[in-house]
Design an enzyme around this catalytic site. Structure first.
Site, PDB file in Angstrom:
ATOM      1  N   GLY A  87       0.818  -1.204   0.000  1.00 18.23           N
ATOM      2  CA  GLY A  87       0.000   0.000   0.000  1.00 18.23           C
ATOM      3  C   GLY A  87       0.852   1.252   0.000  1.00 18.23           C
ATOM      4  O   GLY A  87       1.826   1.347   0.751  1.00 18.23           O
ATOM      5  N   GLY A  89      -0.668   4.397   0.309  1.00 16.51           N
ATOM      6  CA  GLY A  89      -1.477   5.498   0.807  1.00 16.51           C
ATOM      7  C   GLY A  89      -0.630   6.330   1.750  1.00 16.51           C
ATOM      8  O   GLY A  89       0.592   6.141   1.845  1.00 16.51           O
ATOM      9  N   GLY A  92       1.498   4.073   4.251  1.00 16.54           N
ATOM     10  CA  GLY A  92       2.489   3.274   3.526  1.00 16.54           C
ATOM     11  C   GLY A  92       3.576   4.141   2.930  1.00 16.54           C
ATOM     12  O   GLY A  92       4.768   3.814   3.005  1.00 16.54           O
ATOM     13  N   SER A 115      -2.109   5.323  -6.540  1.00 11.38           N
ATOM     14  CA  SER A 115      -1.026   5.070  -5.583  1.00 11.38           C
ATOM     15  C   SER A 115       0.242   4.627  -6.303  1.00 11.38           C
ATOM     16  O   SER A 115       1.355   5.052  -5.953  1.00 11.38           O
ATOM     17  CB  SER A 115      -1.451   3.999  -4.569  1.00 11.38           C
ATOM     18  OG  SER A 115      -2.512   4.465  -3.761  1.00 11.38           O
ATOM     19  N   ASP A 149      -7.858  -0.979   6.154  1.00 12.35           N
ATOM     20  CA  ASP A 149      -8.438  -2.106   6.883  1.00 12.35           C
ATOM     21  C   ASP A 149      -9.350  -2.944   5.990  1.00 12.35           C
ATOM     22  O   ASP A 149      -9.310  -4.179   6.020  1.00 12.35           O
ATOM     23  CB  ASP A 149      -9.221  -1.600   8.101  1.00 12.35           C
ATOM     24  CG  ASP A 149      -8.315  -0.957   9.146  1.00 12.35           C
ATOM     25  OD1 ASP A 149      -7.185  -1.443   9.307  1.00 12.35           O
ATOM     26  OD2 ASP A 149      -8.740   0.006   9.797  1.00 12.35           O
ATOM     27  N   HIS A 173      -1.768  -1.381  12.806  1.00 17.29           N
ATOM     28  CA  HIS A 173      -3.086  -1.291  13.427  1.00 17.29           C
ATOM     29  C   HIS A 173      -3.504  -2.719  13.770  1.00 17.29           C
ATOM     30  O   HIS A 173      -3.322  -3.630  12.962  1.00 17.29           O
ATOM     31  CB  HIS A 173      -4.064  -0.666  12.428  1.00 17.29           C
ATOM     32  CG  HIS A 173      -5.359  -0.192  13.005  1.00 17.29           C
ATOM     33  ND1 HIS A 173      -5.543   0.058  14.350  1.00 17.29           N
ATOM     34  CD2 HIS A 173      -6.546   0.087  12.409  1.00 17.29           C
ATOM     35  CE1 HIS A 173      -6.784   0.482  14.545  1.00 17.29           C
ATOM     36  NE2 HIS A 173      -7.408   0.500  13.379  1.00 17.29           N
ATOM     37  N   GLU A 293     -13.219  32.455  17.989  1.00 16.80           N
ATOM     38  CA  GLU A 293     -13.417  32.071  19.387  1.00 16.80           C
ATOM     39  C   GLU A 293     -13.587  30.565  19.558  1.00 16.80           C
ATOM     40  O   GLU A 293     -13.424  30.047  20.661  1.00 16.80           O
ATOM     41  CB  GLU A 293     -14.638  32.793  19.968  1.00 16.80           C
ATOM     42  CG  GLU A 293     -14.453  34.284  20.168  1.00 16.80           C
ATOM     43  CD  GLU A 293     -13.369  34.619  21.180  1.00 16.80           C
ATOM     44  OE1 GLU A 293     -13.132  33.802  22.103  1.00 16.80           O
ATOM     45  OE2 GLU A 293     -12.751  35.686  21.047  1.00 16.80           O
ATOM     46  N   GLU A 297      -8.452  30.317  17.967  1.00 23.77           N
ATOM     47  CA  GLU A 297      -7.741  30.499  19.232  1.00 23.77           C
ATOM     48  C   GLU A 297      -7.339  29.159  19.833  1.00 23.77           C
ATOM     49  O   GLU A 297      -6.265  29.016  20.420  1.00 23.77           O
ATOM     50  CB  GLU A 297      -8.594  31.288  20.226  1.00 23.77           C
ATOM     51  CG  GLU A 297      -7.845  31.631  21.505  1.00 23.77           C
ATOM     52  CD  GLU A 297      -8.601  32.576  22.418  1.00 23.77           C
ATOM     53  OE1 GLU A 297      -8.128  32.798  23.545  1.00 23.77           O
ATOM     54  OE2 GLU A 297      -9.671  33.094  22.009  1.00 23.77           O
TER      55      GLU A 297
END
Length: 397
Positions: A87, A89, A92, A115, A149, A173, A293, A297
């Site tokens: 992989g 991605g 990877g 990819s 996954d 994972h 706000e 911040e």
């Protein structure tokens, strides 16, 4: 987390995330001895065989650092190995590029498409160190399964025949292995199965490595057939770009990961941001004021300070008015949200989150539904306002 545990993590970050990769043992030792006397009473360090034992709020834990595996030791450890990264991605890509920069023998296994093209554009050569998934698995001695996954489950029967005796299967994972009843991923009994989970995105893994810092990560062993699984797992953790590693298990890693990203890392924080923003807007505040706000911040001022010094420091160093309000209201938010977090953890533990993820992410219309859900967030006035606010930051002018 207690004051002592936070102090330990902050001190470790200073020690394990130097500004240059050549941060020496002598310099690291000096950093430890410079801990203020009050903090030194709270944080205990024991250096044993290059491995540090630290006391986190009363609990001793083993921590592994990049200095335990300098490049020469990494290269010696894996001199007879071909590291196959499946992989390309974000994760990877980040791990593969870091391994390559550490001068390890790494190849990519990818399906042709975006990819694959990305890998070619970054110097991986088809037929030399870039292959289709089956051929890459056949060539590799360490199979680093960094596919999504859903893809790990879908392609498992193609990958499994290449997991022959003596090889190592690596994950970042614990999802596929722990939820094997749903994924079908059951590793052969005669191979090492290990995990290194960098605690951040693949992009962050790469960027912090290039900055000479390194992200933190967890390390675990599911099967140790060779008797060297943990040592090799830690070495790979350093090789892929971590600054320090703490021990866990496959089960604890996946539970905490799924729980955290749905909670305060992404899911809960988005919900809180939107709720606060919408109340301000409904009460007549302008979009720029409501965004500043709520988000600006927080992310540009307060969160970096909390990350560097802890929430206790933040409370002690804000205005007395802000301090009073925060002290009065944090428990109300805790009491209101804890039942949701309890529900969330149970949903992770009983597999509900896994089954939903596999079902949704494997659906034929997955991409279209995903784009619609992401567009809902992107099109919210708060994040559209954010685009304008970010343009005003001095570093963007």
């Amino acid at each position: 987390m207690s004051f002592a545990a936070r102090s330990a993590f902050r001190q470790l970050t200073r020690v394990a995330a130097p500004s240059a990769r050549s941060f020496s043992v002598m310099a690291r030792s000096a950093a430890i001895t410079q801990v203020p006397r009050a903090a030194a009473c709270k944080v205990a360090f024991t250096q044993t065989r290059g491995v540090k034992t630290m006391n986190f709020g009363g609990t001793d834990e083993v921590v592994y650092e990049r200095a335990d595996f300098p490049p020469s030791k990494l290269q010696e450890t894996f001199k007879n190995d071909t590291l196959t990264v499946l992989g390309y991605g974000p994760m990877g890509r980040g791990q593969a590029l870091n391994l390559r920069d550490n001068k390890l023998n790494v190849i990519i296994g990818s399906r042709k498409g975006a990819s694959w093209d990305k890998a070619v554009s970054e110097g991986w050569v088809p037929g030399k160190d870039l292959f289709e998934i089956n051929e890459a698995c056949d060539r590799g001695t360490v199979i680093m399964n960094l596919l999504s996954d859903a893809a790990q489950s879908k392609l498992w029967n193609e990958i499994k025949p290449y997991l022959t005796k003596g090889k190592t299967l690596y994950f970042s994972h614990g999802f596929s292995v722990i939820y094997s009843e749903d994924t079908g991923v059951i590793p052969p009994k005669d191979i090492d199965v290990i995990l290194v989970a960098p605690k951040g995105s693949g992009t962050t893994v790469r960027n912090l490595f290039l900055e000479g810092r390194g992200i933190n990560g967890s390390v675990a062993v599911y099967q140790d057939v060779s008797g060297k699984a943990k040592e090799r797992a830690v070495a790979l953790g350093v090789g892929v770009g971590t600054g320090y590693l703490y021990e866990t298990t496959f089960k604890k890693e996946v539970y905490s990961d799924l729980y955290g990203e749905r909670g305060v890392l992404m899911g809960a924080i988005q919900g809180l941001f939107v709720a606060q923003y919408e109340v301000l807007r409904a009460r007549g505040h302008s979009p720029s004021e409501a965004f500043n706000e709520t988000v600006e911040e927080a992310t540009q001022s307060l969160y970096p300070l909390i990350g560097a010094n802890g929430m206790d420091w933040m409370y002690a160093n804000c205005s007395t008015t802000a301090q009073r309000g925060a002290l009065d209201w944090w428990k109300k938010f805790h009491d209101a949200s804890k039942p949701i977090f309890e529900e969330l953890y149970e949903s992770v533990a009983n597999g509900t989150e896994t089954r939903r993820s596999l079902t949704k992410n494997s659906a034929p219309n997955y991409r279209a539904e995903l784009e619609a859900e992401l567009a809902e967030i992107a099109d919210h006035e708060m994040w559209r306002t954010g685009k304008s606010v970010r343009k005003l930051r001095p570093e963007n002018n």
